[in-house]
Design a protein around this motif. Structure first.
Motif, PDB file in Angstrom:
ATOM      1  N   VAL A  76     -19.203  -0.753  -2.571  1.00 18.94           N
ATOM      2  CA  VAL A  76     -18.376   0.167  -3.361  1.00 18.94           C
ATOM      3  C   VAL A  76     -18.432  -0.209  -4.836  1.00 18.94           C
ATOM      4  O   VAL A  76     -18.589   0.648  -5.700  1.00 18.94           O
ATOM      5  CB  VAL A  76     -16.913   0.188  -2.848  1.00 18.94           C
ATOM      6  CG1 VAL A  76     -15.986   0.883  -3.828  1.00 18.94           C
ATOM      7  CG2 VAL A  76     -16.843   0.868  -1.480  1.00 18.94           C
TER       8      VAL A  76
ATOM      9  N   ASP B 240     -12.147   5.501  -5.321  1.00 14.76           N
ATOM     10  CA  ASP B 240     -11.620   6.562  -4.459  1.00 14.76           C
ATOM     11  C   ASP B 240     -11.747   6.217  -2.981  1.00 14.76           C
ATOM     12  O   ASP B 240     -12.834   5.942  -2.489  1.00 14.76           O
ATOM     13  CB  ASP B 240     -12.359   7.882  -4.719  1.00 14.76           C
ATOM     14  CG  ASP B 240     -11.978   8.506  -6.039  1.00 14.76           C
ATOM     15  OD1 ASP B 240     -10.913   8.158  -6.579  1.00 14.76           O
ATOM     16  OD2 ASP B 240     -12.757   9.343  -6.535  1.00 14.76           O
ATOM     17  N   GLY B 241     -10.626   6.214  -2.284  1.00 14.00           N
ATOM     18  CA  GLY B 241     -10.617   6.045  -0.837  1.00 14.00           C
ATOM     19  C   GLY B 241     -10.776   4.623  -0.337  1.00 14.00           C
ATOM     20  O   GLY B 241     -10.533   4.349   0.836  1.00 14.00           O
ATOM     21  N   ARG B 242     -11.192   3.686  -1.175  1.00 16.26           N
ATOM     22  CA  ARG B 242     -11.453   2.326  -0.684  1.00 16.26           C
ATOM     23  C   ARG B 242     -10.169   1.613  -0.281  1.00 16.26           C
ATOM     24  O   ARG B 242     -10.175   0.839   0.682  1.00 16.26           O
ATOM     25  CB  ARG B 242     -12.217   1.510  -1.736  1.00 16.26           C
ATOM     26  CG  ARG B 242     -12.520   0.087  -1.294  1.00 16.26           C
ATOM     27  CD  ARG B 242     -13.372   0.051  -0.025  1.00 16.26           C
ATOM     28  NE  ARG B 242     -13.495  -1.300   0.495  1.00 16.26           N
ATOM     29  CZ  ARG B 242     -13.552  -1.605   1.777  1.00 16.26           C
ATOM     30  NH1 ARG B 242     -13.528  -0.661   2.699  1.00 16.26           N
ATOM     31  NH2 ARG B 242     -13.662  -2.851   2.164  1.00 16.26           N
ATOM     32  N   TRP B 243      -9.083   1.872  -0.989  1.00  7.11           N
ATOM     33  CA  TRP B 243      -7.836   1.192  -0.659  1.00  7.11           C
ATOM     34  C   TRP B 243      -7.398   1.557   0.760  1.00  7.11           C
ATOM     35  O   TRP B 243      -7.057   0.693   1.570  1.00  7.11           O
ATOM     36  CB  TRP B 243      -6.776   1.544  -1.697  1.00  7.11           C
ATOM     37  CG  TRP B 243      -5.588   0.632  -1.707  1.00  7.11           C
ATOM     38  CD1 TRP B 243      -5.382  -0.490  -0.959  1.00  7.11           C
ATOM     39  CD2 TRP B 243      -4.427   0.779  -2.518  1.00  7.11           C
ATOM     40  NE1 TRP B 243      -4.173  -1.056  -1.251  1.00  7.11           N
ATOM     41  CE2 TRP B 243      -3.555  -0.302  -2.216  1.00  7.11           C
ATOM     42  CE3 TRP B 243      -4.027   1.698  -3.473  1.00  7.11           C
ATOM     43  CZ2 TRP B 243      -2.315  -0.467  -2.827  1.00  7.11           C
ATOM     44  CZ3 TRP B 243      -2.801   1.520  -4.080  1.00  7.11           C
ATOM     45  CH2 TRP B 243      -1.958   0.448  -3.761  1.00  7.11           C
ATOM     46  N   GLU B 244      -7.420   2.848   1.072  1.00  9.35           N
ATOM     47  CA  GLU B 244      -7.064   3.309   2.436  1.00  9.35           C
ATOM     48  C   GLU B 244      -7.972   2.666   3.476  1.00  9.35           C
ATOM     49  O   GLU B 244      -7.514   2.186   4.513  1.00  9.35           O
ATOM     50  CB  GLU B 244      -7.221   4.834   2.535  1.00  9.35           C
ATOM     51  CG  GLU B 244      -6.141   5.635   1.897  1.00  9.35           C
ATOM     52  CD  GLU B 244      -4.832   5.573   2.666  1.00  9.35           C
ATOM     53  OE1 GLU B 244      -4.841   5.428   3.902  1.00  9.35           O
ATOM     54  OE2 GLU B 244      -3.794   5.656   2.007  1.00  9.35           O
ATOM     55  N   GLU B 245      -9.242   2.697   3.196  1.00  3.03           N
ATOM     56  CA  GLU B 245     -10.245   2.139   4.105  1.00  3.03           C
ATOM     57  C   GLU B 245      -9.992   0.639   4.317  1.00  3.03           C
ATOM     58  O   GLU B 245     -10.066   0.142   5.435  1.00  3.03           O
ATOM     59  CB  GLU B 245     -11.619   2.374   3.475  1.00  3.03           C
ATOM     60  CG  GLU B 245     -12.798   2.079   4.335  1.00  3.03           C
ATOM     61  CD  GLU B 245     -14.090   2.422   3.603  1.00  3.03           C
ATOM     62  OE1 GLU B 245     -14.854   3.222   4.151  1.00  3.03           O
ATOM     63  OE2 GLU B 245     -14.336   1.888   2.496  1.00  3.03           O
ATOM     64  N   SER B 246      -9.673  -0.066   3.251  1.00  2.00           N
ATOM     65  CA  SER B 246      -9.431  -1.502   3.320  1.00  2.00           C
ATOM     66  C   SER B 246      -8.232  -1.824   4.219  1.00  2.00           C
ATOM     67  O   SER B 246      -8.281  -2.765   5.016  1.00  2.00           O
ATOM     68  CB  SER B 246      -9.201  -2.060   1.910  1.00  2.00           C
ATOM     69  OG  SER B 246      -8.987  -3.444   1.942  1.00  2.00           O
TER      70      SER B 246
ATOM     71  N   ARG C 201     -18.859  -4.004   2.527  1.00  3.44           N
ATOM     72  CA  ARG C 201     -18.450  -2.655   2.106  1.00  3.44           C
ATOM     73  C   ARG C 201     -17.804  -2.708   0.726  1.00  3.44           C
ATOM     74  O   ARG C 201     -18.077  -1.860  -0.124  1.00  3.44           O
ATOM     75  CB  ARG C 201     -17.489  -2.057   3.139  1.00  3.44           C
ATOM     76  CG  ARG C 201     -16.936  -0.711   2.769  1.00  3.44           C
ATOM     77  CD  ARG C 201     -17.945   0.403   2.992  1.00  3.44           C
ATOM     78  NE  ARG C 201     -17.322   1.649   2.616  1.00  3.44           N
ATOM     79  CZ  ARG C 201     -17.745   2.439   1.634  1.00  3.44           C
ATOM     80  NH1 ARG C 201     -18.849   2.163   0.971  1.00  3.44           N
ATOM     81  NH2 ARG C 201     -17.095   3.535   1.327  1.00  3.44           N
TER      82      ARG C 201
ATOM     83  N   THR D 197     -20.131   2.156  -7.647  1.00  7.03           N
ATOM     84  CA  THR D 197     -19.286   2.618  -8.749  1.00  7.03           C
ATOM     85  C   THR D 197     -19.907   2.236 -10.093  1.00  7.03           C
ATOM     86  O   THR D 197     -19.915   3.037 -11.029  1.00  7.03           O
ATOM     87  CB  THR D 197     -17.860   2.052  -8.619  1.00  7.03           C
ATOM     88  OG1 THR D 197     -17.330   2.448  -7.344  1.00  7.03           O
ATOM     89  CG2 THR D 197     -16.952   2.576  -9.704  1.00  7.03           C
TER      90      THR D 197
ATOM     91  N   HIS E   2       0.838  -1.205   0.000  1.00  6.28           N
ATOM     92  CA  HIS E   2       0.000   0.000   0.000  1.00  6.28           C
ATOM     93  C   HIS E   2       0.874   1.256   0.000  1.00  6.28           C
ATOM     94  O   HIS E   2       0.646   2.178  -0.776  1.00  6.28           O
ATOM     95  CB  HIS E   2      -0.944  -0.018   1.203  1.00  6.28           C
ATOM     96  CG  HIS E   2      -1.780   1.204   1.300  1.00  6.28           C
ATOM     97  ND1 HIS E   2      -1.531   2.186   2.235  1.00  6.28           N
ATOM     98  CD2 HIS E   2      -2.844   1.624   0.575  1.00  6.28           C
ATOM     99  CE1 HIS E   2      -2.418   3.148   2.088  1.00  6.28           C
ATOM    100  NE2 HIS E   2      -3.225   2.839   1.092  1.00  6.28           N
TER     101      HIS E   2
ATOM    102  N   ARG F  65      -7.117  -0.058   6.743  1.00  5.90           N
ATOM    103  CA  ARG F  65      -7.547   0.160   8.137  1.00  5.90           C
ATOM    104  C   ARG F  65      -8.416  -0.999   8.626  1.00  5.90           C
ATOM    105  O   ARG F  65      -8.267  -1.471   9.761  1.00  5.90           O
ATOM    106  CB  ARG F  65      -8.319   1.473   8.258  1.00  5.90           C
ATOM    107  CG  ARG F  65      -7.450   2.714   8.233  1.00  5.90           C
ATOM    108  CD  ARG F  65      -8.217   3.964   8.633  1.00  5.90           C
ATOM    109  NE  ARG F  65      -9.422   4.191   7.863  1.00  5.90           N
ATOM    110  CZ  ARG F  65      -9.482   4.825   6.690  1.00  5.90           C
ATOM    111  NH1 ARG F  65      -8.374   5.313   6.159  1.00  5.90           N
ATOM    112  NH2 ARG F  65     -10.623   4.994   6.061  1.00  5.90           N
TER     113      ARG F  65
END
Length: 161
Positions: free
Chosen positions: A149, A110-116, A145, A153, A60, A118
């Motif tokens: 997403v 958008d943002g899902r990689w960061e969220e994943s 989730r 999308t 990541h 965590r």
């Protein structure tokens, strides 16, 4: 892949209704697996998950989505394996190929990689704490989730002219 009469094979489009059902099924299987794994995991299993978590975090940080995705799949498979339930594993394996492309697609949102990332940390912490209920809830939410997403999308892309 879809086979069409008098045509070559084509990659099947992702369909919202099918994705919803698939992710509901995978979520249920992985929830049950996480609950069992939290109780049945050995110290070696925990070490393996920790090593996999370190790898996804490294991928990541480096922006290596494909490598991250491969390790992500290994983590999900490992948790199911650590449940030590052959029926759950066989059911999971049968569905995994059908959701694989959608999972990769979701990480690109958008943002899902960061969220994943965590969410994976939280799941690992619950498994290490042997908190079966929490591990199951977190993993089920994580999988649902991802499905949401992908579905959202797809809906947005169809709405865009």
């Amino acid at each position: 892949v879809e086979l069409q009469l008098n045509r070559s094979a084509v990659v099947a489009p992702l369909r919202r209704d099918e994705l919803t059902e698939l992710f509901e099924a995978v979520s249920g299987i992985e929830r049950c697996a996480a609950e069992l794994a939290a109780i049945r995991m050995t110290a070696h299993d925990v070490e393996r998950l920790e090593a996999l978590q370190m790898r996804i975090e490294r991928h990541h940080r480096r922006g290596e989505l494909r490598d991250y995705f491969e390790v992500n799949q290994q983590i999900h498979g490992a948790i199911v394996g650590f449940a030590r339930n052959s029926v759950l594993k066989a059911s999971h394996d049968a569905l995994l190929a059908r959701v694989e492309r959608a999972r990769l697609f979701a990480l690109s949102a958008d943002g899902r990689w960061e969220e994943s990332v965590r969410e994976h940390k939280q799941i690992l912490a619950a498994l290490k704490a042997r908190d079966a209920e929490r591990a199951g809830q977190l993993l089920a939410h994580h999988v649902r989730r991802t499905g949401d997403v992908v579905a959202d999308t797809l809906t947005q892309k169809k709405a865009t002219p």
